[in-house]
Scaffold this motif. Structure first.
Motif, mmCIF file in Angstrom:
data_model
loop_
_atom_site.group_PDB
_atom_site.id
_atom_site.type_symbol
_atom_site.label_atom_id
_atom_site.label_comp_id
_atom_site.label_asym_id
_atom_site.label_seq_id
_atom_site.Cartn_x
_atom_site.Cartn_y
_atom_site.Cartn_z
ATOM 1 N N ALA A 182 0.834 -1.209 0.000
ATOM 2 C CA ALA A 182 0.000 0.000 0.000
ATOM 3 C C ALA A 182 0.866 1.256 0.000
ATOM 4 N N ALA A 183 1.946 1.257 0.783
ATOM 5 C CA ALA A 183 2.848 2.417 0.820
ATOM 6 C C ALA A 183 3.528 2.623 -0.529
ATOM 7 N N ASP A 190 0.980 4.168 -2.838
ATOM 8 C CA ASP A 190 0.791 5.584 -2.522
ATOM 9 C C ASP A 190 1.956 6.420 -3.047
ATOM 10 N N ARG A 191 3.187 5.969 -2.821
ATOM 11 C CA ARG A 191 4.360 6.698 -3.319
ATOM 12 C C ARG A 191 4.313 6.845 -4.836
ATOM 13 N N GLU A 217 1.661 6.798 -6.789
ATOM 14 C CA GLU A 217 0.584 7.706 -7.189
ATOM 15 C C GLU A 217 0.964 9.170 -6.945
ATOM 16 N N VAL A 218 1.619 9.449 -5.825
ATOM 17 C CA VAL A 218 2.043 10.819 -5.543
ATOM 18 C C VAL A 218 3.110 11.249 -6.556
ATOM 19 N N LEU A 262 5.821 9.736 2.906
ATOM 20 C CA LEU A 262 4.428 9.543 3.317
ATOM 21 C C LEU A 262 4.257 9.767 4.811
ATOM 22 N N ASP A 298 -2.314 10.028 5.397
ATOM 23 C CA ASP A 298 -3.031 10.514 4.218
ATOM 24 C C ASP A 298 -2.441 11.810 3.676
ATOM 25 N N ARG A 302 -4.500 12.668 0.391
ATOM 26 C CA ARG A 302 -5.382 11.649 -0.189
ATOM 27 C C ARG A 302 -6.810 12.215 -0.201
ATOM 28 N N GLY A 343 -8.458 10.325 -5.213
ATOM 29 C CA GLY A 343 -7.053 9.906 -5.258
ATOM 30 C C GLY A 343 -6.164 11.005 -4.693
ATOM 31 N N TRP A 344 -4.866 10.832 -4.804
ATOM 32 C CA TRP A 344 -3.922 11.820 -4.294
ATOM 33 C C TRP A 344 -3.967 13.084 -5.134
#
Length: 140
Positions: A7-8, A11-12, A14-15, A83, A86, A119, A123-124
């Motif tokens: 998940a991390a 997230d990374r 996507e950012v 991160l 959120d 978040r 999405g981000w």
């Protein structure tokens, strides 16, 4: 690999991808798509625009800053994402070339970007942007 690690990483990614999406919309002149990378209440500090507050003000600035026939080509490197639940801090180096239809670039600019992302339900998105000019030079 644990679900938390996966998940991390997602997230990374996507950012970090927000920088690529921002470059694409700038280079393609799709300023009205700024909502796909910025929150409605974004605050941008920019050498060309000063402090811009809110998506409408950022979008209007983008429309004003790009005269007819001028194009850009943005490249991002050294992207780092940190991160914190959120929220995330994302930094990058940016190189932008400015050119006119059918001509080689006439100017280049280097900037250091420090952005904050959050978040959202979509999405981000970036909710804060600090753009620091490192150089601006004409090209022969």
């Amino acid at each position: 690999m644990s679900a938390t690690t996966i998940a991390a990483l997602a997230d990374r990614t996507e950012v970090a991808e927000l920088f690529a999406r921002l470059a694409r919309l700038l280079d393609e002149g799709r300023y009205d798509d700024a909502h796909t990378v910025y929150t409605d209440d974004v605050v941008v500090h920019s050498p060309r625009g000063g402090e811009l507050r809110g998506l409408a003000e950022v979008t209007a600035h983008l429309h004003r800053q790009h005269p007819e026939g001028e194009h850009t080509h943005h490249l991002h490197g050294d992207v780092q994402v940190t991160l914190d639940g959120d929220r995330a801090t994302a930094t990058a180096n940016q190189l932008a070339f400015f050119y006119r239809d059918g001509q080689p670039p006439y100017q280049e600019a280097g900037t250091r970007l420090t952005y904050r992302a959050v978040r959202t339900t979509a999405g981000w998105r970036f909710d804060q942007a600090d753009i620091a000019l490192t150089f601006l030079r004409p090209l022969s």
